[in-house]
Every structure is written in structure tokens, then in C-alpha cells.
Design a protein around this motif. Structure first.
Motif, PDB file in Angstrom:
ATOM      1  N   UNK A 138      35.042 -37.831 -82.076  1.00  0.00           N
ATOM      2  CA  UNK A 138      36.266 -39.612 -81.631  1.00  0.00           C
ATOM      3  C   UNK A 138      35.688 -40.335 -80.412  1.00  0.00           C
ATOM      4  N   UNK A 139      36.276 -41.807 -80.194  1.00  0.00           N
ATOM      5  CA  UNK A 139      35.683 -42.093 -79.233  1.00  0.00           C
ATOM      6  C   UNK A 139      37.033 -42.007 -78.482  1.00  0.00           C
ATOM      7  N   UNK A 140      36.162 -41.903 -77.246  1.00  0.00           N
ATOM      8  CA  UNK A 140      36.238 -40.844 -75.751  1.00  0.00           C
ATOM      9  C   UNK A 140      36.488 -41.798 -74.505  1.00  0.00           C
ATOM     10  N   UNK A 141      37.310 -41.920 -74.053  1.00  0.00           N
ATOM     11  CA  UNK A 141      37.539 -43.026 -72.709  1.00  0.00           C
ATOM     12  C   UNK A 141      36.756 -42.634 -71.219  1.00  0.00           C
ATOM     13  N   UNK A 142      35.306 -43.315 -71.230  1.00  0.00           N
ATOM     14  CA  UNK A 142      34.049 -43.100 -69.847  1.00  0.00           C
ATOM     15  C   UNK A 142      34.997 -43.867 -69.008  1.00  0.00           C
ATOM     16  N   UNK A 143      35.863 -44.935 -68.427  1.00  0.00           N
ATOM     17  CA  UNK A 143      36.358 -45.178 -67.286  1.00  0.00           C
ATOM     18  C   UNK A 143      36.727 -46.457 -67.449  1.00  0.00           C
ATOM     19  N   UNK A 144      37.961 -46.849 -66.340  1.00  0.00           N
ATOM     20  CA  UNK A 144      38.678 -48.124 -66.665  1.00  0.00           C
ATOM     21  C   UNK A 144      38.953 -48.498 -64.947  1.00  0.00           C
ATOM     22  N   UNK A 145      39.119 -49.521 -65.448  1.00  0.00           N
ATOM     23  CA  UNK A 145      38.920 -50.763 -64.046  1.00  0.00           C
ATOM     24  C   UNK A 145      40.672 -51.457 -64.473  1.00  0.00           C
ATOM     25  N   UNK A 146      41.032 -52.019 -63.319  1.00  0.00           N
ATOM     26  CA  UNK A 146      42.254 -52.607 -63.529  1.00  0.00           C
ATOM     27  C   UNK A 146      42.052 -53.748 -62.883  1.00  0.00           C
ATOM     28  N   UNK A 147      42.860 -54.850 -63.030  1.00  0.00           N
ATOM     29  CA  UNK A 147      42.818 -56.226 -62.105  1.00  0.00           C
ATOM     30  C   UNK A 147      42.687 -55.836 -61.052  1.00  0.00           C
ATOM     31  N   UNK A 148      43.834 -54.520 -60.235  1.00  0.00           N
ATOM     32  CA  UNK A 148      43.572 -55.121 -58.820  1.00  0.00           C
ATOM     33  C   UNK A 148      42.511 -54.669 -58.256  1.00  0.00           C
ATOM     34  N   UNK A 149      41.230 -53.566 -58.987  1.00  0.00           N
ATOM     35  CA  UNK A 149      40.170 -52.963 -58.996  1.00  0.00           C
ATOM     36  C   UNK A 149      40.013 -52.003 -59.021  1.00  0.00           C
ATOM     37  N   UNK A 150      41.218 -51.288 -59.493  1.00  0.00           N
ATOM     38  CA  UNK A 150      41.333 -49.731 -59.011  1.00  0.00           C
ATOM     39  C   UNK A 150      40.974 -49.429 -60.256  1.00  0.00           C
ATOM     40  N   UNK A 151      40.187 -48.259 -60.131  1.00  0.00           N
ATOM     41  CA  UNK A 151      39.509 -47.801 -61.236  1.00  0.00           C
ATOM     42  C   UNK A 151      39.566 -46.144 -61.717  1.00  0.00           C
ATOM     43  N   UNK A 152      39.079 -45.348 -62.855  1.00  0.00           N
ATOM     44  CA  UNK A 152      39.365 -44.035 -62.843  1.00  0.00           C
ATOM     45  C   UNK A 152      37.777 -43.476 -63.662  1.00  0.00           C
TER      46      UNK A 152
END
Length: 115
Positions: free
Chosen positions: A44-58
Motif C-alpha cells: 500500500x502507498x504509505x505517507x512518509x512526510x507532510x508539510x503544511x502551508x505554514x511550514x509545519x511538518x510531520x
């Protein structure tokens, strides 16, 4: 229409580093690139990293401390700096964007980590 194009994949030895880029083009004023995902054959495709418009990441727990996501000032390019790579990081890496209520995917770039 929006196009997402990934680049930077390749072959690297375990413990090495690689940097990926995802650039959005087209009608991109009404959205942003959301982050990076990866998929192995049959998985399955898994989420590695995300970034929001304000630059916050996870990050996914599996890559925390090893991967870093960032974006350029214009917001049309998102990067994924990968270090201390492991064979289990081998996958096709995709970026995902959301523009005018529609999700878009790039075609992916292959990352292969040899042991």
C-alpha cells in the motif's frame, strides 16, 4: 490542470543520502503540495512526510530523525532530504498535492537502497 513531477531518485548504498524534489506546475494558485508518500510493489502507498502551508511538518515514525521535508519560498517545490537510508526505504516515492478541491499525484521516482 496541475502537474506534479518528482525527481532525484536513484540507487544508493545503505547509510547514504538522497534528496528528492517535487515541482508543481499549471494552475497551482489554489492549493499546495501536501507531502511525500512511498509504495513498494504489492504494498500500500504509505505517507512518509507532510508539510503544511505554514511550514509545519510531520513524519512517519519509520523515517523520523532521518528524513526532512521542506519547500521553497514560492511553495511550488517540495523537497525530501533522506539520510541514513536503509534497504527498507526502497520504494517508489510520490508527491501528493491538493488544488481546487482535487488531489493530484506525481508519477513517482524510484529509490533503491542496497545493503
Amino acid at each position: 490542470q496541475v502537474q506534479l513531477v518528482e525527481s532525484g531518485g536513484g540507487l544508493v548504498q545503505a547509510g547514504g543520502s538522497l534528496s528528492l524534489s517535487c515541482t508543481a506546475s499549471g494552475n497551482i494558485l489554489g492549493g499546495n503540495i501536501l507531502g511525500w508518500y512511498r509504495q513498494v510493489p504489492g504494498g500500500q502507498r504509505e505517507r512518509v512526510a507532510g508539510i503544511n502551508r505554514d511550514g509545519t511538518t510531520d513524519y512517519a515514525d519509520s523515517v523520523k530523525g532521518r528524513f526532512a521535508i521542506s519547500k521553497n519560498n514560492a511553495g511550488n517545490t517540495v523537497f525530501l532530504q533522506m539520510s541514513s537510508l536503509k534497504p527498507e526505504d526502497t520504494a517508489v516515492y510520490y508527491c501528493k498535492g491538493f488544488y481546487y478541491g482535487i488531489f493530484y499525484w506525481g508519477k513517482g521516482t524510484l529509490v533503491t537502497v542496497s545493503s
